[in-house]
Enzyme design. Structure first.
Site, PDB file in Angstrom:
ATOM      1  N   ALA A 216       0.713  -1.242   0.108  1.00 36.64           N
ATOM      2  CA  ALA A 216       0.471   0.067  -0.392  1.00 36.64           C
ATOM      3  C   ALA A 216       0.883   1.386  -0.230  1.00 36.64           C
ATOM      4  O   ALA A 216       2.160   1.127   0.324  1.00 36.64           O
ATOM      5  CB  ALA A 216      -1.365  -0.292   1.171  1.00 36.64           C
ATOM      6  N   THR A 218       0.886   5.103   0.518  1.00 36.05           N
ATOM      7  CA  THR A 218       0.703   6.156   0.980  1.00 36.05           C
ATOM      8  C   THR A 218       0.591   7.604   0.165  1.00 36.05           C
ATOM      9  O   THR A 218       1.292   8.441   0.433  1.00 36.05           O
ATOM     10  CB  THR A 218       1.054   6.459   2.547  1.00 36.05           C
ATOM     11  OG1 THR A 218       2.511   7.144   2.500  1.00 36.05           O
ATOM     12  CG2 THR A 218       0.283   5.690   3.342  1.00 36.05           C
ATOM     13  N   VAL A 246       4.439  -1.308   3.743  1.00 31.56           N
ATOM     14  CA  VAL A 246       3.841  -0.013   3.005  1.00 31.56           C
ATOM     15  C   VAL A 246       4.504   0.761   2.636  1.00 31.56           C
ATOM     16  O   VAL A 246       6.055   0.956   2.447  1.00 31.56           O
ATOM     17  CB  VAL A 246       2.919   0.566   4.039  1.00 31.56           C
ATOM     18  CG1 VAL A 246       2.717   2.283   3.870  1.00 31.56           C
ATOM     19  CG2 VAL A 246       1.656   0.238   4.719  1.00 31.56           C
ATOM     20  N   LYS A 247       5.214   1.973   1.391  1.00 31.11           N
ATOM     21  CA  LYS A 247       5.719   2.836   0.719  1.00 31.11           C
ATOM     22  C   LYS A 247       4.817   4.093   1.566  1.00 31.11           C
ATOM     23  O   LYS A 247       3.456   4.272   1.035  1.00 31.11           O
ATOM     24  CB  LYS A 247       5.350   2.690  -0.504  1.00 31.11           C
ATOM     25  CG  LYS A 247       6.466   4.498  -1.083  1.00 31.11           C
ATOM     26  CD  LYS A 247       6.566   3.953  -2.416  1.00 31.11           C
ATOM     27  CE  LYS A 247       7.060   4.524  -2.785  1.00 31.11           C
ATOM     28  NZ  LYS A 247       7.841   4.828  -4.269  1.00 31.11           N
ATOM     29  N   SER A 248       5.592   4.532   2.442  1.00 34.38           N
ATOM     30  CA  SER A 248       5.215   6.064   2.445  1.00 34.38           C
ATOM     31  C   SER A 248       6.610   7.185   2.990  1.00 34.38           C
ATOM     32  O   SER A 248       7.351   6.907   1.979  1.00 34.38           O
ATOM     33  CB  SER A 248       4.521   6.067   4.159  1.00 34.38           C
ATOM     34  OG  SER A 248       4.762   7.087   4.772  1.00 34.38           O
TER      35      SER A 248
END
Length: 339
Positions: A216, A218, A246-248
């Site tokens: 996912a 962000t 997750v990539k943020s």
């Protein structure tokens, strides 16, 4: 019914204002009608007003990785773990991903005018490629033998609302391409928040069925405040709905709380192009505060020496070099290439 709809609208508006760091004016207490008024009593937005910032982050108690090297992923099936082991190096638990999926909404941006000329030669120097299926099929030789995190969302452009996306790749095509993971954006607090979450949930459900992880990403709405509270919320939501990683974004104040509060690995985006020294320092600080890698695009393919930049990032991410040491390596490799 009209009263309930009005309540829901005020709730949504208040949430968006709070996430954006804006003062909440004119929204009232968003209280339902009392039974005497034909409605049901509810505390004044207790679900929003009573939220308190976390305090016990357990910095001295790292997540258990005794059964699998990536936190939060010990209970998945063999195939899921095998693909995660393609994305993250088992010896370090980290990854250096090269992102070049920007064209799906930005078009031929600087450095991505010709993927066959600028990106294909870099494939051998990254751990993982993040791209669209069109970019992959058209420009990356299959014999590159690199794991692929496949961009599976589309439907927007820089000319329209970015959060209005759809799932653009069916699971059978992801399997056909040999994807090691799939990726899509979640736009928390944006106009199409619900739709973006539904997109990622669809990928997670399909991916779990076939043992393919979902990352996912962000995405940030135009009015959102880019701080630790926002990204802590976005990354936790992504993990709670089932994303395997997750990539943020990295933030200077409070990034460690983001990684501690997210039960699955986080890789950081590079964001806008920075001077090489600054990009490497950012990567070092992120790794030092719990990130499991980087997924950089512009800070690599717009660098004066993309190959040297990937090598320097690998030294920081996998070898524990500092940002300064990484930049020294970059300069050394760049100098040799220019000689």
């Amino acid at each position: 019914e009209a009263s309930q709809q009005n309540l829901n609208l005020r709730r949504q508006a208040k949430k968006c204002f709070q996430l954006a760091g804006l003062p909440v004016r004119g929204l009232g207490n968003a209280r339902q009608q009392t039974p005497a008024q034909g409605g049901t009593r509810e505390d004044d937005m207790a679900d929003l007003d009573d939220i308190k910032d976390g305090k016990d982050w357990g910095r001295d108690r790292p997540a258990d990785t005794s059964r699998f090297f990536l936190k939060g992923n010990a209970h998945h099936d063999w195939g899921m773990k095998a693909r995660l082991s393609q994305v993250f190096r088992p010896d370090t638990g980290r990854t250096v991903m090269l992102a070049f999926d920007h064209g799906y909404f930005q078009g031929p941006t600087t450095g991505l005018e010709r993927l066959d000329l600028t990106i294909a030669p870099l494939a051998a120097h990254a751990d993982v490629l993040m791209c669209t299926r069109g970019g992959l099929r058209s420009s990356i030789p299959p014999e590159a033998l690199k794991p692929v995190v496949l961009r599976c969302s589309a439907g927007n452009s820089i000319l329209t609302e970015l959060s209005n996306e759809l799932v653009s790749v069916e699971i059978d095509d992801a399997i056909r391409l040999g994807a090691s993971a799939m990726a899509a954006q979640v736009y928390i607090g944006a106009e199409y928040e619900h739709k973006s979450i539904a997109n990622v949930v669809k990928l997670i459900d399909a991916g779990t069925r076939y043992g393919i992880p979902t990352m996912a990403v962000t995405g940030v709405g135009k009015a959102m405040v880019r701080d630790a509270r926002y990204f802590g919320l976005a990354t936790r939501i992504a993990a709670e709905i089932g994303a395997q990683f997750v990539k943020s974004y990295y933030v200077d104040d409070g990034f460690e709380r983001i990684t501690l509060g997210c039960p699955v690995p986080i890789v950081i985006a590079g964001g806008k192009k920075l001077p090489e020294r600054e990009a490497l320092e950012m990567a070092y600080r992120a790794i030092d505060q719990g990130a499991a890698g980087v997924d950089m695009g512009r800070n690599v393919f717009q660098s004066t020496d993309p190959v040297a930049m990937l090598a320097a990032l690998a030294a920081v991410v996998h070898e524990g070099r500092t940002g300064a040491e990484g930049y020294e390596l970059f300069q050394d490799l760049h100098g040799k290439a220019a000689a």
